[in-house]
Write a protein that holds these residues in place. Structure first.
Motif, PDB file in Angstrom:
ATOM      1  N   ILE A 173      68.369  47.122  61.293  1.00 57.57           N
ATOM      2  CA  ILE A 173      68.968  47.154  62.748  1.00 57.57           C
ATOM      3  C   ILE A 173      69.374  48.532  63.137  1.00 57.57           C
ATOM      4  CG2 ILE A 173      70.295  46.106  64.288  1.00 57.57           C
ATOM      5  CD1 ILE A 173      70.357  43.446  62.877  1.00 57.57           C
ATOM      6  N   LEU A 174      70.305  49.093  62.214  1.00 63.24           N
ATOM      7  CA  LEU A 174      70.813  50.391  62.638  1.00 63.24           C
ATOM      8  C   LEU A 174      69.620  51.373  62.644  1.00 63.24           C
ATOM      9  CD1 LEU A 174      74.046  50.453  60.800  1.00 63.24           C
ATOM     10  CD2 LEU A 174      73.683  50.164  63.103  1.00 63.24           C
ATOM     11  N   GLN A 175      68.745  51.487  61.728  1.00 59.24           N
ATOM     12  CA  GLN A 175      67.611  52.339  61.796  1.00 59.24           C
ATOM     13  C   GLN A 175      66.701  52.215  62.853  1.00 59.24           C
ATOM     14  OE1 GLN A 175      65.676  53.682  57.955  1.00 59.24           O
ATOM     15  NE2 GLN A 175      66.471  52.043  57.100  1.00 59.24           N
ATOM     16  N   ARG A 176      66.449  50.907  63.175  1.00 57.99           N
ATOM     17  CA  ARG A 176      65.592  50.676  64.526  1.00 57.99           C
ATOM     18  C   ARG A 176      66.071  51.102  65.584  1.00 57.99           C
ATOM     19  NH1 ARG A 176      65.453  46.484  67.730  1.00 57.99           N
ATOM     20  NH2 ARG A 176      63.750  45.898  68.973  1.00 57.99           N
ATOM     21  N   LEU A 177      67.491  50.799  65.760  1.00 66.66           N
ATOM     22  CA  LEU A 177      67.991  51.062  67.326  1.00 66.66           C
ATOM     23  C   LEU A 177      68.175  52.664  67.209  1.00 66.66           C
ATOM     24  CD1 LEU A 177      70.849  48.423  67.563  1.00 66.66           C
ATOM     25  CD2 LEU A 177      68.708  48.535  68.660  1.00 66.66           C
ATOM     26  N   MET A 178      68.551  53.477  65.933  1.00 68.13           N
ATOM     27  CA  MET A 178      68.843  54.789  66.265  1.00 68.13           C
ATOM     28  C   MET A 178      67.677  55.568  66.032  1.00 68.13           C
ATOM     29  SD  MET A 178      72.460  54.999  64.128  1.00 68.13           S
ATOM     30  CE  MET A 178      72.583  56.737  64.477  1.00 68.13           C
ATOM     31  N   LEU A 179      66.676  55.016  65.227  1.00 65.07           N
ATOM     32  CA  LEU A 179      65.639  56.199  65.146  1.00 65.07           C
ATOM     33  C   LEU A 179      64.274  55.845  65.938  1.00 65.07           C
ATOM     34  CD1 LEU A 179      65.649  56.707  61.382  1.00 65.07           C
ATOM     35  CD2 LEU A 179      66.725  58.140  63.181  1.00 65.07           C
ATOM     36  N   GLY A 180      64.191  54.469  66.059  1.00 66.46           N
ATOM     37  CA  GLY A 180      63.121  53.839  66.964  1.00 66.46           C
ATOM     38  C   GLY A 180      61.660  54.001  66.309  1.00 66.46           C
ATOM     39  N   ASP A 181      61.609  54.343  64.884  1.00 69.41           N
ATOM     40  CA  ASP A 181      60.292  54.412  64.459  1.00 69.41           C
ATOM     41  C   ASP A 181      60.104  53.151  63.368  1.00 69.41           C
ATOM     42  OD1 ASP A 181      61.748  55.228  62.669  1.00 69.41           O
ATOM     43  OD2 ASP A 181      60.782  57.170  61.962  1.00 69.41           O
ATOM     44  N   LEU A 182      60.916  52.460  63.447  1.00 73.19           N
ATOM     45  CA  LEU A 182      60.829  51.150  62.293  1.00 73.19           C
ATOM     46  C   LEU A 182      60.417  49.978  62.769  1.00 73.19           C
ATOM     47  CD1 LEU A 182      62.093  51.419  59.415  1.00 73.19           C
ATOM     48  CD2 LEU A 182      64.081  50.253  60.240  1.00 73.19           C
ATOM     49  N   THR A 183      59.548  49.405  61.846  1.00 75.82           N
ATOM     50  CA  THR A 183      59.066  48.132  62.306  1.00 75.82           C
ATOM     51  C   THR A 183      59.637  47.132  61.159  1.00 75.82           C
ATOM     52  OG1 THR A 183      56.853  48.229  61.181  1.00 75.82           O
ATOM     53  CG2 THR A 183      56.993  49.290  63.479  1.00 75.82           C
ATOM     54  N   VAL A 184      59.275  45.824  61.456  1.00 77.64           N
ATOM     55  CA  VAL A 184      59.623  44.729  60.652  1.00 77.64           C
ATOM     56  C   VAL A 184      58.622  44.978  59.506  1.00 77.64           C
ATOM     57  CG1 VAL A 184      59.579  42.315  60.058  1.00 77.64           C
ATOM     58  CG2 VAL A 184      60.769  43.137  62.024  1.00 77.64           C
ATOM     59  N   GLU A 185      57.307  45.294  59.887  1.00 78.39           N
ATOM     60  CA  GLU A 185      56.237  45.076  58.766  1.00 78.39           C
ATOM     61  C   GLU A 185      56.488  46.515  57.848  1.00 78.39           C
ATOM     62  OE1 GLU A 185      55.832  44.930  62.161  1.00 78.39           O
ATOM     63  OE2 GLU A 185      55.246  43.059  62.180  1.00 78.39           O
ATOM     64  N   SER A 186      56.694  47.600  58.247  1.00 79.34           N
ATOM     65  CA  SER A 186      57.010  48.714  57.551  1.00 79.34           C
ATOM     66  C   SER A 186      58.182  48.583  56.248  1.00 79.34           C
ATOM     67  CB  SER A 186      57.069  49.970  58.275  1.00 79.34           C
ATOM     68  OG  SER A 186      58.239  50.152  59.044  1.00 79.34           O
ATOM     69  N   PHE A 187      59.406  47.919  57.179  1.00 77.98           N
ATOM     70  CA  PHE A 187      60.546  47.930  56.271  1.00 77.98           C
ATOM     71  C   PHE A 187      60.222  46.784  55.228  1.00 77.98           C
ATOM     72  CE2 PHE A 187      64.812  46.268  55.847  1.00 77.98           C
ATOM     73  CZ  PHE A 187      65.385  47.381  55.577  1.00 77.98           C
ATOM     74  N   THR A 188      59.744  45.942  55.421  1.00 74.58           N
ATOM     75  CA  THR A 188      59.534  45.029  54.457  1.00 74.58           C
ATOM     76  C   THR A 188      58.485  45.259  53.247  1.00 74.58           C
ATOM     77  OG1 THR A 188      58.085  43.618  55.917  1.00 74.58           O
ATOM     78  CG2 THR A 188      60.476  43.073  55.816  1.00 74.58           C
ATOM     79  N   ARG A 189      57.587  46.195  53.750  1.00 76.97           N
ATOM     80  CA  ARG A 189      56.422  46.702  53.039  1.00 76.97           C
ATOM     81  C   ARG A 189      57.324  47.549  51.972  1.00 76.97           C
ATOM     82  NH1 ARG A 189      52.837  47.453  57.263  1.00 76.97           N
ATOM     83  NH2 ARG A 189      53.363  49.465  57.487  1.00 76.97           N
ATOM     84  N   GLY A 190      58.256  48.401  52.556  1.00 80.51           N
ATOM     85  CA  GLY A 190      59.039  48.983  51.456  1.00 80.51           C
ATOM     86  C   GLY A 190      59.807  48.228  50.499  1.00 80.51           C
ATOM     87  N   VAL A 191      60.402  47.602  51.160  1.00 79.98           N
ATOM     88  CA  VAL A 191      61.311  46.621  50.100  1.00 79.98           C
ATOM     89  C   VAL A 191      60.585  45.851  48.963  1.00 79.98           C
ATOM     90  CG1 VAL A 191      62.620  44.184  50.142  1.00 79.98           C
ATOM     91  CG2 VAL A 191      63.088  45.958  52.233  1.00 79.98           C
TER      92      VAL A 191
END
Length: 209
Positions: A173-191
Motif C-alpha cells: 500500500i505504501l509503495q503504491r500510494l507514494m511511487l504510483g508504479d506498483l500493481t497487485v500483479e507485479s508485486f505478487t509476482r515478486g513475492v
C-alpha cells in the motif's frame, strides 16, 4: 407507513459507510466527526444515528469492512483443506481490499489513516488489534499448509512466516500510494519469485575462518 425492507436498510447503511470512508480519507479517524458523515451522506441526522449510534460504531464498521473483505478471501481459499500458494492468497487479499469503497475514495488511503491512528494508541488501536491478530493467524494457517505440501522448509516457523506475510500488505500500500508504479500483479509476482527461489544447503564455514 410502508415497511422498510432489509434491502433498503442495507442500501442506507452502505451509503453512510461510504460517506464515512470519504471523511476518513480527507480528515483521518480522529478528525472525522458524525456531523461530517451526516453532511457527506446527504441524509438526516436521525437517519444516520438510526444505523450508527456514534463514531465508535462507525470506526468499527470501517475496520470490519476492510478486514472482513480479506477474511472472505481466506475462508474461500482455505476451504476443503486446500493449500493455496501464499502469493495467490496475497493477490486475492489485495484485490479484495482495493475493491472496497466507491469511485470517490481509495480504501488504501483510509487503511493508512487507520494505521497512523493505531500507532498513537487509544481506541483505534484497541479496535484494530484483534482484527490484525486474526489476519496473522489466518496467514499462519496458509503457511502451515504450504509447509505440509513441501513448499516451505521443514525447519521454518509458520508463525514467523505469517508475521512477514502480514507485513507485505502495508508494504504494498505504501509503495503504491507514494511511487504510483506498483500493481497487485507485479508485486505478487515478486513475492512468488522470492518464495519459490530454490533453497540451497548452507555452506559450512571453513575452520579458522
Amino acid at each position: 407507513m410502508p415497511r422498510v425492507t432489509a434491502e433498503h436498510r442495507a442500501t442506507r447503511r452502505e451509503q453512510i459507510l461510504q460517506a464515512a470512508f470519504r471523511c476518513v480519507a480527507r480528515s483521518g479517524f480522529q478528525g472525522m466527526t458524525m456531523a461530517d458523515v451526516i453532511g457527506e451522506s446527504g441524509l438526516s441526522a436521525g437517519a444516520v444515528y438510526g444505523y450508527f449510534r456514534g463514531k465508535r460504531e462507525l470506526l468499527l464498521a470501517i475496520a470490519d469492512r476492510a478486514i472482513g473483505s480479506i477474511d472472505e478471501v481466506f475462508h474461500g481459499l482455505l476451504g476443503d483443506g486446500a493449500a493455496p500458494h501464499p502469493a495467490d492468497v496475497l493477490r486475492a487479499a489485495l484485490e479484495a481490499l482495493m475493491a472496497v469503497g466507491d469511485d470517490d475514495v481509495d480504501l488504501t488511503v483510509v487503511t493508512v489513516q487507520a494505521w497512523a491512528e493505531a500507532v498513537r494508541g487509544g481506541e483505534v488501536r484497541e479496535l484494530l488489534r484483534p482484527r490484525v491478530a486474526r489476519l496473522r493467524e489466518q496467514w499462519a494457517e496458509v503457511m502451515r499448509r504450504h509447509q505440509a505440501a513441501g513448499h516451505l522448509a521443514a525447519d521454518a516457523d509458520p508463525e514467523e512466516a505469517a508475521q512477514a506475510m502480514v507485513g507485505l500488505v502495508p508494504g504494498f500500500i505504501l509503495q503504491r500510494l507514494m511511487l504510483g508504479d506498483l500493481t497487485v500483479e507485479s508485486f505478487t509476482r515478486g513475492v512468488r519469485q522470492l518464495l519459490d527461489a530454490p533453497r540451497r544447503e548452507a555452506v559450512p564455514t571453513p575452520p579458522g575462518a
